[in-house]
Design a protein around this motif. Structure first.
Motif, PDB file in Angstrom:
ATOM      1  N   ALA A 105      34.360 -62.358  62.818  1.00 24.54           N
ATOM      2  CA  ALA A 105      35.788 -62.145  62.578  1.00 24.54           C
ATOM      3  C   ALA A 105      36.575 -62.832  63.688  1.00 24.54           C
ATOM      4  N   ASP A 106      37.717 -63.362  63.348  1.00 31.60           N
ATOM      5  CA  ASP A 106      38.579 -64.042  64.317  1.00 31.60           C
ATOM      6  C   ASP A 106      37.833 -65.128  65.087  1.00 31.60           C
ATOM      7  N   GLY A 107      36.922 -65.820  64.397  1.00 29.60           N
ATOM      8  CA  GLY A 107      36.226 -66.952  64.985  1.00 29.60           C
ATOM      9  C   GLY A 107      35.068 -66.619  65.903  1.00 29.60           C
ATOM     10  N   GLN A 108      34.649 -65.362  65.948  1.00 28.65           N
ATOM     11  CA  GLN A 108      33.523 -65.019  66.822  1.00 28.65           C
ATOM     12  C   GLN A 108      32.632 -63.949  66.203  1.00 28.65           C
ATOM     13  N   HIS A 168      30.035 -63.496  56.148  1.00 28.95           N
ATOM     14  CA  HIS A 168      30.518 -63.204  57.497  1.00 28.95           C
ATOM     15  C   HIS A 168      29.700 -62.111  58.174  1.00 28.95           C
TER      16      HIS A 168
END
Length: 111
Positions: free
Chosen positions: A98-101, A73
């Motif tokens: 993080a959190d899809g971005q 990530h």
């Protein structure tokens, strides 16, 4: 799984902000706790970067990206800035997914 194309698109947004002298374009690029390191060893935070962002870049400014990698990530890009034929600096940027971005979390500038 984090996407390299999305990382490169975010890195390109940062590059475009630099080309256009538009610190506001860094909104959504830099994490709130972004931390940068300058060639003289000083560190700067997000607010300092935005406040001191070059708003009148040289018309001959060129940014050359040399590498981009994803490790879980975490993503990194490495680039060099040129003003005409003269090399100005090289930069290693660090991104976190993080959190899809993606968001930039750090950068190291070297002469």
């Amino acid at each position: 799984m984090p996407d390299l194309d999305a990382l490169l698109a975010l890195d390109d947004r940062w590059n475009a902000a630099y080309h256009h002298g538009d610190p506001g374009a860094l909104e959504g690029v830099l994490a709130a706790d972004w931390l940068g390191f300058l060639p003289d060893g000083r560190s700067i935070g997000r607010a300092d970067l935005i406040t001191h962002f070059p708003v009148s870049p040289a018309p001959t400014l060129m940014i050359e990206r040399h590498a981009a990698r994803i490790h879980g990530h975490t993503g990194i890009t490495r680039l060099t800035l040129y003003e005409g034929p003269q090399r100005i600096q090289s930069v290693l940027r660090v991104y976190a997914h993080a959190d899809g971005q993606w968001q930039a979390v750090s950068a190291q500038v070297v002469p």
